[in-house]
Design a protein around this motif. Structure first.
Motif, PDB file in Angstrom:
ATOM      1  N   MET A  92      -4.123 -19.653   6.195  1.00 54.28           N
ATOM      2  CA  MET A  92      -5.478 -19.926   5.365  1.00 54.28           C
ATOM      3  C   MET A  92      -6.585 -20.001   6.413  1.00 54.28           C
ATOM      4  O   MET A  92      -7.482 -19.626   6.003  1.00 54.28           O
ATOM      5  CB  MET A  92      -5.377 -20.866   4.272  1.00 54.28           C
ATOM      6  N   GLU A  93      -6.270 -20.712   7.308  1.00 54.16           N
ATOM      7  CA  GLU A  93      -7.534 -20.995   8.463  1.00 54.16           C
ATOM      8  C   GLU A  93      -7.747 -19.654   9.006  1.00 54.16           C
ATOM      9  O   GLU A  93      -8.868 -19.457   9.258  1.00 54.16           O
ATOM     10  CB  GLU A  93      -6.992 -21.997   9.224  1.00 54.16           C
ATOM     11  N   GLN A  94      -6.868 -18.686   9.486  1.00 55.29           N
ATOM     12  CA  GLN A  94      -7.007 -17.682   9.952  1.00 55.29           C
ATOM     13  C   GLN A  94      -7.958 -16.693   8.840  1.00 55.29           C
ATOM     14  O   GLN A  94      -8.794 -16.115   9.552  1.00 55.29           O
ATOM     15  CB  GLN A  94      -5.608 -17.141  10.382  1.00 55.29           C
ATOM     16  N   LEU A  95      -7.422 -16.551   7.840  1.00 53.89           N
ATOM     17  CA  LEU A  95      -8.201 -15.728   6.928  1.00 53.89           C
ATOM     18  C   LEU A  95      -9.456 -16.373   6.552  1.00 53.89           C
ATOM     19  O   LEU A  95     -10.078 -15.546   6.373  1.00 53.89           O
ATOM     20  CB  LEU A  95      -7.292 -15.606   5.441  1.00 53.89           C
ATOM     21  N   ALA A  96      -9.668 -17.420   6.353  1.00 54.43           N
ATOM     22  CA  ALA A  96     -11.049 -18.206   6.120  1.00 54.43           C
ATOM     23  C   ALA A  96     -12.011 -17.668   7.140  1.00 54.43           C
ATOM     24  O   ALA A  96     -13.007 -17.073   7.004  1.00 54.43           O
ATOM     25  CB  ALA A  96     -10.974 -19.447   5.887  1.00 54.43           C
ATOM     26  N   LYS A  97     -11.452 -17.725   8.497  1.00 59.35           N
ATOM     27  CA  LYS A  97     -12.366 -17.309   9.615  1.00 59.35           C
ATOM     28  C   LYS A  97     -12.748 -15.917   9.365  1.00 59.35           C
ATOM     29  O   LYS A  97     -13.730 -15.496  10.204  1.00 59.35           O
ATOM     30  CB  LYS A  97     -11.494 -17.465  10.910  1.00 59.35           C
ATOM     31  N   GLU A  98     -11.931 -14.999   8.747  1.00 59.54           N
ATOM     32  CA  GLU A  98     -12.219 -13.538   8.799  1.00 59.54           C
ATOM     33  C   GLU A  98     -13.354 -13.262   7.850  1.00 59.54           C
ATOM     34  O   GLU A  98     -13.786 -12.250   7.486  1.00 59.54           O
ATOM     35  CB  GLU A  98     -11.011 -12.732   8.633  1.00 59.54           C
ATOM     36  N   GLN A  99     -13.485 -14.267   6.751  1.00 58.63           N
ATOM     37  CA  GLN A  99     -14.399 -13.992   5.478  1.00 58.63           C
ATOM     38  C   GLN A  99     -16.034 -13.977   5.889  1.00 58.63           C
ATOM     39  O   GLN A  99     -16.361 -14.591   6.734  1.00 58.63           O
ATOM     40  CB  GLN A  99     -14.331 -15.261   4.632  1.00 58.63           C
ATOM     41  N   PRO A 100     -16.605 -13.039   5.032  1.00 59.49           N
ATOM     42  CA  PRO A 100     -18.092 -12.862   5.316  1.00 59.49           C
ATOM     43  C   PRO A 100     -18.668 -14.142   4.960  1.00 59.49           C
ATOM     44  O   PRO A 100     -18.372 -14.914   3.940  1.00 59.49           O
ATOM     45  CB  PRO A 100     -18.446 -12.109   4.192  1.00 59.49           C
ATOM     46  N   GLY A 101     -19.507 -14.655   5.992  1.00 59.55           N
ATOM     47  CA  GLY A 101     -20.295 -15.940   5.665  1.00 59.55           C
ATOM     48  C   GLY A 101     -19.672 -17.134   6.311  1.00 59.55           C
ATOM     49  O   GLY A 101     -20.168 -18.112   6.059  1.00 59.55           O
ATOM     50  N   PHE A 102     -18.317 -17.147   6.663  1.00 56.17           N
ATOM     51  CA  PHE A 102     -17.879 -18.308   7.252  1.00 56.17           C
ATOM     52  C   PHE A 102     -18.457 -18.599   8.600  1.00 56.17           C
ATOM     53  O   PHE A 102     -18.721 -17.657   9.445  1.00 56.17           O
ATOM     54  CB  PHE A 102     -16.383 -17.883   7.530  1.00 56.17           C
ATOM     55  N   ASP A 153      -3.773 -40.784   6.526  1.00 52.92           N
ATOM     56  CA  ASP A 153      -3.418 -41.211   5.178  1.00 52.92           C
ATOM     57  C   ASP A 153      -3.959 -39.877   4.213  1.00 52.92           C
ATOM     58  O   ASP A 153      -2.952 -39.428   3.380  1.00 52.92           O
ATOM     59  CB  ASP A 153      -4.109 -42.517   4.758  1.00 52.92           C
ATOM     60  N   ILE A 154      -5.074 -39.584   4.341  1.00 46.97           N
ATOM     61  CA  ILE A 154      -5.770 -38.516   3.495  1.00 46.97           C
ATOM     62  C   ILE A 154      -6.137 -37.301   4.693  1.00 46.97           C
ATOM     63  O   ILE A 154      -6.202 -37.898   5.754  1.00 46.97           O
ATOM     64  CB  ILE A 154      -6.786 -38.906   2.727  1.00 46.97           C
ATOM     65  N   GLY A 155      -6.261 -36.172   4.255  1.00 41.75           N
ATOM     66  CA  GLY A 155      -6.599 -35.021   4.846  1.00 41.75           C
ATOM     67  C   GLY A 155      -8.119 -34.760   4.618  1.00 41.75           C
ATOM     68  O   GLY A 155      -8.249 -34.942   3.231  1.00 41.75           O
ATOM     69  N   ILE A 156      -8.940 -34.391   5.577  1.00 44.54           N
ATOM     70  CA  ILE A 156     -10.252 -33.961   5.253  1.00 44.54           C
ATOM     71  C   ILE A 156     -10.527 -32.715   6.100  1.00 44.54           C
ATOM     72  O   ILE A 156     -10.324 -32.599   7.189  1.00 44.54           O
ATOM     73  CB  ILE A 156     -11.371 -34.940   5.881  1.00 44.54           C
ATOM     74  N   THR A 157     -10.654 -31.732   5.073  1.00 44.42           N
ATOM     75  CA  THR A 157     -11.359 -30.211   5.844  1.00 44.42           C
ATOM     76  C   THR A 157     -12.506 -30.091   5.559  1.00 44.42           C
ATOM     77  O   THR A 157     -12.881 -30.116   4.159  1.00 44.42           O
ATOM     78  CB  THR A 157     -10.031 -29.319   5.533  1.00 44.42           C
ATOM     79  N   VAL A 158     -13.495 -29.971   6.245  1.00 47.38           N
ATOM     80  CA  VAL A 158     -14.640 -29.389   5.859  1.00 47.38           C
ATOM     81  C   VAL A 158     -14.966 -27.806   6.552  1.00 47.38           C
ATOM     82  O   VAL A 158     -15.059 -27.694   7.556  1.00 47.38           O
ATOM     83  CB  VAL A 158     -15.844 -30.209   6.486  1.00 47.38           C
ATOM     84  N   SER A 159     -15.278 -27.129   5.799  1.00 50.19           N
ATOM     85  CA  SER A 159     -15.589 -25.605   5.946  1.00 50.19           C
ATOM     86  C   SER A 159     -16.968 -25.512   5.692  1.00 50.19           C
ATOM     87  O   SER A 159     -17.472 -25.963   4.991  1.00 50.19           O
ATOM     88  CB  SER A 159     -14.624 -24.708   5.482  1.00 50.19           C
ATOM     89  N   TYR A 160     -17.614 -24.671   6.559  1.00 47.10           N
ATOM     90  CA  TYR A 160     -19.014 -24.288   6.619  1.00 47.10           C
ATOM     91  C   TYR A 160     -19.320 -22.807   6.182  1.00 47.10           C
ATOM     92  O   TYR A 160     -18.686 -21.931   6.715  1.00 47.10           O
ATOM     93  CB  TYR A 160     -19.756 -24.766   7.986  1.00 47.10           C
ATOM     94  N   TRP A 161     -20.385 -22.449   5.343  1.00 46.13           N
ATOM     95  CA  TRP A 161     -20.544 -21.149   4.938  1.00 46.13           C
ATOM     96  C   TRP A 161     -22.020 -20.910   4.890  1.00 46.13           C
ATOM     97  O   TRP A 161     -22.947 -21.850   4.668  1.00 46.13           O
ATOM     98  CB  TRP A 161     -19.986 -21.247   3.534  1.00 46.13           C
ATOM     99  N   GLU A 162     -22.327 -19.664   4.889  1.00 44.99           N
ATOM    100  CA  GLU A 162     -23.781 -18.986   4.733  1.00 44.99           C
ATOM    101  C   GLU A 162     -24.450 -19.281   3.600  1.00 44.99           C
ATOM    102  O   GLU A 162     -25.418 -19.591   3.373  1.00 44.99           O
ATOM    103  CB  GLU A 162     -23.967 -17.598   5.312  1.00 44.99           C
ATOM    104  N   SER A 163     -23.656 -19.215   2.395  1.00 41.57           N
ATOM    105  CA  SER A 163     -24.295 -19.219   1.056  1.00 41.57           C
ATOM    106  C   SER A 163     -22.958 -19.527   0.237  1.00 41.57           C
ATOM    107  O   SER A 163     -21.962 -19.709   0.367  1.00 41.57           O
ATOM    108  CB  SER A 163     -24.526 -17.626   0.978  1.00 41.57           C
ATOM    109  N   LEU A 164     -23.724 -19.730  -1.079  1.00 38.10           N
ATOM    110  CA  LEU A 164     -22.736 -20.310  -2.189  1.00 38.10           C
ATOM    111  C   LEU A 164     -21.717 -19.077  -2.431  1.00 38.10           C
ATOM    112  O   LEU A 164     -20.718 -19.261  -3.113  1.00 38.10           O
ATOM    113  CB  LEU A 164     -23.485 -20.779  -3.627  1.00 38.10           C
ATOM    114  N   ASP A 165     -22.374 -17.713  -2.667  1.00 34.66           N
ATOM    115  CA  ASP A 165     -21.580 -16.735  -2.814  1.00 34.66           C
ATOM    116  C   ASP A 165     -20.617 -16.500  -1.792  1.00 34.66           C
ATOM    117  O   ASP A 165     -19.538 -16.189  -2.226  1.00 34.66           O
ATOM    118  CB  ASP A 165     -22.576 -15.384  -2.407  1.00 34.66           C
ATOM    119  N   SER A 166     -20.486 -16.811  -0.669  1.00 27.91           N
ATOM    120  CA  SER A 166     -19.625 -16.673   0.336  1.00 27.91           C
ATOM    121  C   SER A 166     -18.333 -17.808   0.154  1.00 27.91           C
ATOM    122  O   SER A 166     -17.140 -17.097   0.188  1.00 27.91           O
ATOM    123  CB  SER A 166     -20.044 -16.740   1.799  1.00 27.91           C
TER     124      SER A 166
END
Lengths: 101, 101
Positions: free
Chosen positions: A31-41, A50-63
């Motif tokens: 999923m990380e690999q695939l996310a990186k290939e998405q437009p706007g990533f 104890d918990i996991g935190i993943t923050v991903s950043y995107w150009e737009s709400l659409d992406s």
């Protein structure tokens, strides 16, 4: 002040693992690999204790919406709910300011 | 759709430790405790592996500014730059949507 700053978006994914982690690592890497290939990533950071935190950043709400609806990602989301996570929370945020040291 | 949703704010603090961690844990515990006592504080999540991610949640931009300028916090910020972190990044975000499993 950085006058060149353009607002962008962050998805804060906070999660707790269940006791069933078979197949999880493969999915996470895929999923990380695939996310990186998405437009706007724009980028992604992850940490887990104890918990996991993943923050991903995107150009737009659409992406973000498109990535959420990507067919392989939908399968991963379903499996995640059924197997790998006892709980998760997703927050869609607009990054308004930023500074760095 | 959750019509009761009120936008609030997230501070995403991403960091890399330096090799000097003396005094760090005490400061981190102290700052977490102090943050929780601030007006407008809503919650905090942390995890650390290669990088650390701490996300704190606040009612308003004002409450974030006030916490940033709190005198004890200013001391901690200065020590952080001088000792405990080789790098950090702070993002101020507006949480626009949220869902949970």
């Amino acid at each position: 002040m950085n006058t060149k700053f353009h607002p962008y978006y962050a998805v804060i994914f906070t999660s707790k693992h269940s006791n069933t982690l078979e197949g999880y690592t493969e999915m996470a890497i895929q999923m990380e690999q695939l996310a990186k290939e998405q437009p706007g990533f724009l980028g992604m950071d992850s940490a887990r204790n104890d918990i996991g935190i993943t923050v991903s950043y995107w150009e737009s709400l659409d992406s973000i919406t498109q990535w959420k609806q990507h067919s392989d990602h939908l399968v991963a989301q379903r499996k995640s709910r059924n197997h790998w996570y006892s709980w998760y929370n997703v927050k869609i945020c607009k990054v308004e300011r930023e500074y760095e040291f």
